[in-house]
Design a protein around this motif. Structure first.
Motif, PDB file in Angstrom:
ATOM      1  N   GLU A 142      17.467 -47.368   9.151  1.00  0.00           N
ATOM      2  CA  GLU A 142      17.615 -48.198  10.351  1.00  0.00           C
ATOM      3  C   GLU A 142      17.556 -47.311  11.603  1.00  0.00           C
ATOM      4  OE1 GLU A 142      20.345 -51.911  10.543  1.00  0.00           O
ATOM      5  OE2 GLU A 142      21.462 -50.255  11.415  1.00  0.00           O
ATOM      6  N   GLU A 145      13.984 -46.517  12.356  1.00  0.00           N
ATOM      7  CA  GLU A 145      13.365 -47.707  12.983  1.00  0.00           C
ATOM      8  C   GLU A 145      13.755 -47.806  14.460  1.00  0.00           C
ATOM      9  OE1 GLU A 145      12.888 -50.915   9.330  1.00  0.00           O
ATOM     10  OE2 GLU A 145      14.762 -50.841  10.447  1.00  0.00           O
ATOM     11  N   THR A 149      11.234 -47.583  17.715  1.00  0.00           N
ATOM     12  CA  THR A 149      11.154 -48.642  18.722  1.00  0.00           C
ATOM     13  C   THR A 149      11.398 -48.084  20.126  1.00  0.00           C
ATOM     14  OG1 THR A 149      11.962 -50.240  17.120  1.00  0.00           O
ATOM     15  CG2 THR A 149      12.123 -50.890  19.419  1.00  0.00           C
ATOM     16  N   ILE A 177       7.722 -46.976   8.193  1.00  0.00           N
ATOM     17  CA  ILE A 177       8.292 -47.192   9.533  1.00  0.00           C
ATOM     18  C   ILE A 177       7.454 -46.507  10.603  1.00  0.00           C
ATOM     19  CG2 ILE A 177      10.304 -46.667  10.998  1.00  0.00           C
ATOM     20  CD1 ILE A 177      12.014 -46.935   8.382  1.00  0.00           C
TER      21      ILE A 177
END
Ligand code: E4P
Length: 217
Positions: A142, A145, A149, A177
């Motif tokens: 996570e 990710e 972003t 990813i």
């Protein structure tokens, strides 16, 4: 995705390098300790072997000494990336060294906010540690990710170097990813070749080769 090998073991680096599987190397104080070698000597040997970036970590905790150590590490070879910890002093050292044209790898990153600061300080690489987050039941992927972003939102060119990779699934997930680089121990890189159906299929083929007496040479 670029493959860095996370070790200071010359033999292991050479084996993978000969196969074209090494785009760079990462070391840290624990890996240097494991090698039993002098940091400057072993790092020089790695730099001579590999064309890509070789991360060598500072030992100081204050920015001024980190910069001094970084400059000494940079004298080893042109492909050194100075590794600094993600502390406020580490970010100061990152800014000064990267302003001077050095590659800097900011390590021990465990949050998106830390990664944002490293990019603003001019880091060449940010090293989020996936395995160590998983160890305490948090989601390392996570974090990758989130950083992907954040960097894409603002066009930062700091490369995401997924670190503390423990399993082949970590590698696959990082590639999905869009991590720019992953660094893993040699055993994990070699394990990427394994599949039980490959072993099973090969066993059948070998049995047929034997029973039919198939020969090429
Ligand atoms: C990366 O640069 C680090 O050396 C490394 O990936 C740490 O991995 P570990 O958490 O398995 O020690």
């Amino acid at each position: 995705m670029k493959f860095f090998v996370d070790t200071a073991d010359i033999e292991a680096i050479s084996e993978l390098n000969a196969l074209g599987m090494v785009d760079g190397v990462t070391t840290n104080p624990s890996l240097i300790k494991k090698s039993g070698r002098d940091i400057l000597e072993v790092t020089k040997e790695i730099c001579d072997l590999v064309d890509g970036p070789v991360s060598a970590e500072v030992t100081a905790t204050d920015a001024e000494t980190m910069v001094k150590e970084g400059k000494k590490l940079l004298e080893i070879a042109d492909n050194i990336a100075v590794k600094v910890p993600l502390t406020f002093d580490g970010l100061k050292a990152c800014k000064e060294l990267s302003d001077g044209g050095a590659m800097v790898n900011v390590t021990l990153c465990f949050s998106g906010n830390q990664a944002l600061l490293a990019a603003k300080a001019g880091a060449t690489f940010i090293s989020p540690f996936i395995g160590r987050l998983d160890d305490i039941h948090l989601d390392g992927l996570e974090l990758i990710e989130d950083i992907r972003t954040i960097y894409d939102n603002y066009g930062y060119d700091t490369e995401i170097l997924a670190a503390s990779i423990r399993t082949p699934n970590h590698v696959l997930d990082c590639a999905r990813i869009g991590a720019d680089v992953m660094t893993a121990p040699p055993a994990v890189i070699k394990a990427l070749a394994n599949h039980p159906l490959t072993d099973k299929g090969l066993a059948t083929f070998l049995a047929d080769i034997e029973s039919a007496g198939i020969k090429i040479l």
